[in-house]
Design an enzyme around this catalytic site. Structure first.
Site, PDB file in Angstrom:
ATOM      1  N   GLY A  68       0.790  -1.228   0.000  1.00  0.00           N
ATOM      2  CA  GLY A  68       0.000   0.000   0.000  1.00  0.00           C
ATOM      3  C   GLY A  68       0.819   1.274   0.000  1.00  0.00           C
ATOM      4  N   ASN A  79       1.007   3.098  -6.867  1.00  0.00           N
ATOM      5  CA  ASN A  79      -0.199   3.434  -6.104  1.00  0.00           C
ATOM      6  C   ASN A  79      -0.610   4.893  -6.296  1.00  0.00           C
ATOM      7  OD1 ASN A  79      -0.545   0.852  -5.067  1.00  0.00           O
ATOM      8  ND2 ASN A  79       0.781   1.253  -3.314  1.00  0.00           N
ATOM      9  N   HIS A 106      -0.433  -9.537  -8.244  1.00  0.00           N
ATOM     10  CA  HIS A 106       0.881  -9.859  -7.705  1.00  0.00           C
ATOM     11  C   HIS A 106       1.434 -11.122  -8.359  1.00  0.00           C
ATOM     12  CE1 HIS A 106      -1.076  -7.351  -4.618  1.00  0.00           C
ATOM     13  NE2 HIS A 106       0.144  -6.844  -4.496  1.00  0.00           N
TER      14      HIS A 106
END
Length: 231
Positions: free
Chosen positions: A92, A120, A206
């Site tokens: 994150g 992000n 991922h």
């Protein structure tokens, strides 16, 4: 191209959904401290390669030993390089939050600093100049801490959800910063992996253990020359 677009769209949705996420004793203590000091001394003999990034660096969904920093450590060991790899990935992470914790991470001496942040930011539509400024600040902090530290910048791409202009400008942040700061560049960290369901986990984002082997090669292609030159 369609696979990459599918991967990126899935990545956007996943990020948005998950972002909310005494004598005898003294003698014994002295002996313990001596062991710790000796261990620390041995570690300090090795140069440190620090990977600073988000969940892609952290190896989200896999064992730490399967993430690409650990695979790089295995490669280094097999080739006889005296380096200790540190995985400082945090799921994150944005460039802003990375900038906030960089000083803490640099408490240790770092010889090679691999910067993998920005995705992000792009997925959340953070202004390009803010992302660029945060990355530049991180680079500046690393250089100020130790001008001899070698820096590698990992490039990233995002889907066209924010518009083609934003997408292109975002992609260009990385080569432009690499050139400006004279640092090494990994053109696209997930080259050969993004969009391939066989190489990604069920979230479509991922990499699998096999996918990370390809990511390792993307990193090694840049890192190897740098280490040979230093050796």
């Amino acid at each position: 191209m369609r696979n990459l677009r599918h991967y990126c769209t899935t990545l956007l949705l996943f990020i948005l959904l998950s972002c909310g996420e005494k004598t005898d004793k003294k003698s014994e203590e002295t002996s313990t401290e001596e062991v710790k000091t000796e261990t620390k001394s041995k570690k300090s003999e090795e140069d440190v390669i620090l990977f600073f990034g988000n969940s892609l660096t952290a190896g989200m969904g896999l064992e730490p030993s399967e993430a690409f920093p650990a695979l790089i450590q295995n490669r280094l060991d097999s080739l006889g390089y005296d380096y200790e790899v540190v995985n400082a990935g945090l799921s994150g992470e944005t460039t802003a939050s990375g900038k906030n914790r960089i000083d803490w991470v640099l408490n240790q001496e770092v010889d090679v600093f691999v910067l993998e942040l920005g995705a992000n930011d792009g997925l959340r539509g953070i202004p390009i100049e803010e992302t660029r400024r945060n990355l530049q600040d991180i680079i500046d902090i690393v250089k100020k801490k130790n001008p001899e530290t070698k820096i590698v910048l990992a490039g990233m791409q995002i889907p066209p959800n924010m518009g083609q202009d934003y997408t292109s400008e975002f992609r260009n942040i990385f080569p432009e910063l690499a050139q400006k700061n004279n640092v090494a560049l990994i053109p696209f960290l997930l080259e050969g992996v993004a969009g391939d369901p066989e190489l990604n986990q069920q979230d479509g984002i991922h990499p699998t253990a096999q996918g990370y082997k390809i990511v390792r090669e993307n990193v090694w292609n840049v890192l190897e020359g740098m280490l040979k030159e230093k050796r």
